[in-house]
Design a protein around this motif. Structure first.
Motif, mmCIF file in Angstrom:
data_model
loop_
_atom_site.group_PDB
_atom_site.id
_atom_site.type_symbol
_atom_site.label_atom_id
_atom_site.label_comp_id
_atom_site.label_asym_id
_atom_site.label_seq_id
_atom_site.Cartn_x
_atom_site.Cartn_y
_atom_site.Cartn_z
ATOM 1 N N UNK A 117 -2.208 -69.394 -106.261
ATOM 2 C CA UNK A 117 -0.968 -69.721 -106.538
ATOM 3 C C UNK A 117 -0.648 -68.999 -108.040
ATOM 4 N N UNK A 118 -2.112 -69.126 -109.178
ATOM 5 C CA UNK A 118 -1.702 -69.301 -110.772
ATOM 6 C C UNK A 118 -1.126 -68.148 -110.969
ATOM 7 N N UNK A 119 -2.223 -67.323 -109.908
ATOM 8 C CA UNK A 119 -1.677 -65.350 -109.415
ATOM 9 C C UNK A 119 0.129 -64.904 -109.549
ATOM 10 N N UNK A 120 -0.088 -65.925 -108.511
ATOM 11 C CA UNK A 120 1.757 -65.967 -107.940
ATOM 12 C C UNK A 120 3.086 -65.820 -108.846
ATOM 13 N N UNK A 121 2.301 -66.951 -110.066
ATOM 14 C CA UNK A 121 3.174 -68.188 -110.811
ATOM 15 C C UNK A 121 3.350 -67.058 -111.772
ATOM 16 N N UNK A 122 1.585 -66.532 -112.753
ATOM 17 C CA UNK A 122 2.201 -65.602 -113.756
ATOM 18 C C UNK A 122 3.119 -64.329 -113.340
ATOM 19 N N UNK A 123 2.273 -63.812 -112.272
ATOM 20 C CA UNK A 123 3.076 -62.272 -112.072
ATOM 21 C C UNK A 123 4.357 -62.790 -112.101
ATOM 22 N N UNK A 124 5.178 -63.287 -110.920
ATOM 23 C CA UNK A 124 6.144 -63.499 -110.595
ATOM 24 C C UNK A 124 7.016 -63.671 -111.792
ATOM 25 N N UNK A 125 6.635 -64.466 -112.775
ATOM 26 C CA UNK A 125 7.279 -64.930 -113.990
ATOM 27 C C UNK A 125 7.041 -63.511 -114.829
ATOM 28 N N UNK A 126 6.466 -62.971 -114.907
ATOM 29 C CA UNK A 126 6.385 -61.593 -115.263
ATOM 30 C C UNK A 126 6.971 -59.829 -115.329
ATOM 31 N N UNK A 127 7.191 -60.397 -113.655
ATOM 32 C CA UNK A 127 8.586 -59.274 -113.283
ATOM 33 C C UNK A 127 10.083 -59.571 -113.565
ATOM 34 N N UNK A 128 10.326 -60.888 -113.701
ATOM 35 C CA UNK A 128 11.083 -61.510 -114.212
ATOM 36 C C UNK A 128 11.688 -61.586 -115.666
#
Length: 481
Positions: A117-128
């Motif tokens: 879950x944390x990997x999804x969150x961190x990578x997702x906001x990095x792309x944003x």
């Protein structure tokens, strides 16, 4: 998990010691958990968890507040943010998904596990964040801020939830302050890093403010990989401790508050926990703590520029208050854990925040107003982990901890919305209306703190007299005040 399973997992009444059967109930805490062994194990856990989580939270805080830095660095003119309330809207819109998705995110956390879950969150906001470097208009900036808020929504409540499951109640605030300290220092000096990035102006056809988002977004995406490789999960799911070390950690938590093993979430439990007014009191207190923290994060460079400092000096002078804030944050957390007192120190920190805001609002010399920012930043920063620790210390069970953490941090998002809307463009550069709204929140904090402290004192007294209890459904549990 059935009670018999839980008993066999963590609360064994008899253990084997050098071939002899020993009654655990008759052992002192030092016999059951030798201090030297515990210190070594806690250091191992701290080393695995706190640096990475602290770095991730620092990056999250930088990524959500660097809009003010980019604005000063040229984004305002390129995207025409001076028109109406465009800057406040772009700042505020982030907090809408960030607030709404907190509770669902914490429920998903236990299903997917911390690492995934944390990997999804961190990578997702990095792309944003990376995408914000390529927005052609104000409208696209708002869209990327929505995605940034959606992905960051799951991170902070998950981070706090995970940390509070590893430690005893009076070990928590130092740890929360530890990762928050990292975020304060790195976040404070992000303005200096951002200034360095603006020197790339014109390189690759990008403006200096665009390079801020591009480089910081790329760094965040790289940290997403580190999250997948190294982040620690919940104690009962961890892979980096031995079986014996895991049992010791679970036994300590069980002895402290009786919730080392997760209980199953049900609709009945969800509504029961949400009906506890103290959770909403913690949440409002967290809103009051985060509002000045966000206000200073978003507007410090603008306030400094309004004092007459150049763009370069405004960016560089944004850093030092964070160093002072980090020191105060950890010192307050250390004494709070050592004395096992939460409310008194939290009240003092709130008073310091209020004093700093008054100085910034009404002092005449720029040097004194700058001192006010130091004091307000220190007080507000220390309040954030203090409120989280106060709330975490006074709940029992994983389901209630999950819900309370999400609700509390959800109101942190509301504090961000409040901060970005009451500091209006027409009030720049002194923002007196916004400062007064922030001061009002500090008075609300003190009122809520008094109400919860009185309630807990009364409940503890009645429980000790045998007239009430068991508190939080856990025999031997008393509220921390």
């Amino acid at each position: 998990m059935a009670s018999s399973d839980k008993s066999s997992a963590v609360s064994e009444k008899r253990i084997e010691d050098a071939g002899n059967t020993v009654d655990v109930e008759r052992l002192s805490e030092d016999d059951r958990f030798p201090p030297a062994v515990v210190r070594k194990l806690l250091f191992k856990i701290d080393l695995r968890m706190l640096p990475l989580l602290g770095l991730l939270y620092a990056v999250a805080l930088i990524d959500r507040t660097n809009l003010g830095i980019a604005r000063v660095a040229g984004m305002e003119s390129d995207l025409k943010l001076k028109i109406g309330e465009r800057y406040s809207i772009a700042s505020c819109i982030y907090f809408v998904p960030y607030t709404l998705l907190q509770l669902p995110s914490n429920i998903v956390l236990r299903v997917l596990g911390a690492r995934t879950w944390l990997t999804i969150c961190v990578t997702g906001w990095g792309v944003a964040q990376l995408g914000m470097g390529f927005v052609p208009t104000w409208g696209y900036l708002v869209l990327t801020r929505v995605f940034l808020g959606a992905f960051e929504a799951g991170f902070f409540p998950a981070l706090v939830f995970i940390i509070t499951t590893w430690y005893k109640r009076h070990e928590i605030q130092k740890r929360l302050a530890g990762f928050y300290l990292v975020s304060i220092v790195l976040g404070g000096f992000s303005s200096i890093f951002a200034y360095a990035l603006t020197l790339l102006d014109g390189k690759g056809g990008l403006a200096g403010w665009q390079w801020i988002f591009v480089i910081e977004g790329a760094i965040t995406i790289a940290l997403g990989l580190l999250t997948f490789l190294f982040v620690a999960d919940f104690p009962d799911k961890n892979k980096f401790l031995t079986r014996e070390e895991t049992k010791l950690i679970l036994d300590r938590v069980e002895a402290d508050r009786g919730d080392s093993i997760p209980d199953e979430m049900t609709w009945a439990k969800l509504w029961l926990h949400l009906s506890d007014w103290t959770i909403w009191a913690y949440a409002l207190m967290f809103m009051c703590a985060t509002m000045p923290a966000y206000a200073i994060g978003f507007f410090i460079t603008i306030i400094l520029k309004g004092m007459g400092f150049s763009t370069r000096d405004s960016l560089l002078l944004s850093g030092p208050p964070s160093v002072f804030a980090a020191i105060c944050c950890y010192v307050c957390a250390y004494f709070s854990d050592k004395t096992r007192k939460r409310a008194l120190l939290l009240a003092l920190q709130t008073v310091f925040t209020t004093i700093g805001l008054f100085i910034t609002a009404y002092a005449k010399p720029n040097g004194v107003r700058y001192l006010g920012l130091f004091i307000a930043k220190a007080g507000a920063s220390a309040c954030v982990p203090a409120v989280l620790a106060y709330g975490a210390n006074n709940v029992v069970s994983h389901t209630k901890r999950s819900i309370s953490t999400a609700v509390i941090i959800m109101f942190g998002g509301i504090g961000g919305i409040f901060a970005t809307t009451v500091y209006r463009q027409q009030d720049a550069p002194r923002y007196l209306n916004g400062i007064w709204a922030t001061i009002g929140c500090q008075f609300l904090m003190l009122a809520l703190l008094a109400a919860t402290s009185f309630t807990f004192l009364r409940r503890n007294k009645l429980a000790r007299q045998g007239k009430l209890g068991p508190l939080e459904g856990q025999p031997g549990f008393f509220y921390t005040i």
